[in-house]
Design an enzyme around this catalytic site. Structure first.
Site, short mmCIF file in Angstrom:
data_model
loop_
_atom_site.label_atom_id
_atom_site.label_comp_id
_atom_site.label_asym_id
_atom_site.label_seq_id
_atom_site.Cartn_x
_atom_site.Cartn_y
_atom_site.Cartn_z
N HIS A 104 -7.03 -8.76 -0.98
CA HIS A 104 -7.23 -10.16 -0.63
C HIS A 104 -8.46 -10.70 -1.34
O HIS A 104 -9.47 -9.99 -1.46
CB HIS A 104 -7.42 -10.32 0.88
CG HIS A 104 -6.38 -9.61 1.71
ND1 HIS A 104 -5.04 -9.90 1.62
CD2 HIS A 104 -6.50 -8.62 2.62
CE1 HIS A 104 -4.37 -9.12 2.46
NE2 HIS A 104 -5.23 -8.33 3.07
N GLU A 122 -10.72 -8.51 6.76
CA GLU A 122 -9.99 -8.13 7.96
C GLU A 122 -10.50 -6.79 8.48
O GLU A 122 -11.31 -6.12 7.83
CB GLU A 122 -8.49 -8.05 7.68
CG GLU A 122 -8.10 -7.00 6.66
CD GLU A 122 -6.64 -7.09 6.23
OE1 GLU A 122 -6.00 -8.13 6.45
OE2 GLU A 122 -6.15 -6.10 5.67
N HIS A 180 -6.09 -1.78 -0.44
CA HIS A 180 -5.78 -1.09 0.80
C HIS A 180 -4.29 -1.10 1.11
O HIS A 180 -3.54 -1.93 0.59
CB HIS A 180 -6.53 -1.73 1.97
CG HIS A 180 -6.14 -3.17 2.21
ND1 HIS A 180 -6.66 -4.22 1.47
CD2 HIS A 180 -5.27 -3.74 3.08
CE1 HIS A 180 -6.14 -5.35 1.89
NE2 HIS A 180 -5.28 -5.09 2.86
N ARG A 199 -0.08 -8.50 -3.99
CA ARG A 199 0.46 -7.15 -4.05
C ARG A 199 0.27 -6.55 -5.44
O ARG A 199 0.64 -7.15 -6.45
CB ARG A 199 1.97 -7.16 -3.74
CG ARG A 199 2.32 -7.59 -2.34
CD ARG A 199 3.81 -7.31 -2.04
NE ARG A 199 4.24 -8.07 -0.87
CZ ARG A 199 4.97 -9.17 -0.91
NH1 ARG A 199 5.37 -9.64 -2.07
NH2 ARG A 199 5.29 -9.80 0.19
#
Length: 331
Positions: A104, A122, A180, A199
């Site tokens: 991200h 996150e 991740h 992605r």
């Protein structure tokens, strides 16, 4: 006349994901949609396409989006000056299969963000593991743009990623820019209110609904990666003596998260700060304005800033996460 605001519970929003399963029905009381893998339950979401609905009371069926328009300062307190939508997105994830390898962008990479959106830092808290549980977080030493791109082409990406086998209750912080993925786990996730994911690799699988592979965003992903990030493992919780039987799992510019396990009455919430409670085990009740508000396993409750502190009485033992948003003035 404006309806007085009160502690708010929300309906979960289920999301089909090809890597999902059916385990969220063990955590949430709302039935899962039939015969499809459910990877995510968005339990508090102020997104245009998926806005959480109030579950009960005089504001039932109002969206969090409309509440942020009408009650922004009651909900956000002093941070109402800085946020016109609720700044966090909370989820439960059932990662039956491994997710795509992804990254991200940060808040500062405006060229990679849709207008009005933020980056995405996150964090995960592991609720359930299995024989195939694995978390990939961060890059192995020596990984750079060139050899990472080469590993995508020859399908050896996993060899470039740091990984570990998670245990129940592990807490993992995924700062924006960290490569991740995870699989074989059920986790609670707290993140910035963003849906921007790039992605890198999707294990060459096909989406059962479309019969096609999902799109990759390799160029944007590479731009987003912090190649100095290194290997990421579980955080070390910090005991917080100011809240009975609690520990701080995460404390950063975007969110602060406590894990509380208690059999006795304890205080939740803060003065002039919105607080979110997520119940993982057990149940309990709070009294506000001479009315009882209950919370039980799988439920989320938003305590608007105007409410301040409440006493929570567990029914036997309760385990919950308490989440706040840092004062924007000090970021």
């Amino acid at each position: 006349m404006k309806i007085p605001i009160y502690p708010l519970k929300f309906e979960p929003i289920y999301q089909y994901r090809l890597w999902g399963g059916r385990k969220l029905e063990n955590l949430l009381s709302k039935p899962l949609p039939d015969n499809e893998p459910i990877g995510e339950a968005w339990i508090l979401s102020d997104r245009k396409d998926h806005s959480s609905l109030v579950q009960e009371g005089d504001l039932k069926n109002k969206t969090i989006t409309s509440l942020m328009e009408e009650y922004r300062y009651e909900i956000m307190g002093k941070n109402g000056l800085y946020y016109d939508r609720f700044p966090l997105l909370l989820k439960f994830l059932d990662c039956k299969e491994v997710l795509s390898v992804q990254v991200h962008p940060s808040d500062h990479q405006k060229e990679l963000l849709p207008e009005g959106d933020t980056g995405k830092t996150e964090a995960w808290i592991v609720l359930e593991t299995g024989d195939d549980s694995k978390i990939f977080a961060g890059l192995k030493p020596g990984t750079n743009k060139e050899n990472l791109v080469a590993s995508i082409k020859d399908k050896s990406v996993s060899e470039r990623l740091h990984s570990f086998i998670p245990k129940q209750e592990d807490a993992v912080f995924i700062e924006s820019g960290t490569v991740h993925t995870l699989g074989g786990t059920v986790v609670f996730e707290v993140q910035e209110n963003s849906d921007v994911t790039f992605r890198l690799y999707d294990w060459d699988r096909l989406d059962a609904k479309t019969g096609k592979p999902r799109d990759l965003q390799i160029e944007n992903a590479i731009q987003s990666i912090n190649f100095n990030q290194g290997e990421i493992g579980p955080v070390t919780p910090v005991i917080d003596n100011s809240i009975k039987n609690s520990e701080i799992l995460f404390d950063n510019n975007h969110f602060k998260v406590w894990r509380i396990k208690n059999k006795e009455v304890f205080k939740v919430g803060f003065i002039d700060i919105p607080t979110i409670l997520v119940c993982i085990e057990g149940k309990g009740s709070m009294n506000y304005n001479n009315q009882e508000y209950n919370i039980s396993k799988g439920e989320v409750m938003l305590l608007p800033a105007i409410i301040g502190q409440l006493e929570l009485l567990p029914n036997d033992e309760i385990t919950l996460f308490q989440i706040t948003i840092p004062d924007k003035n000090f970021n």
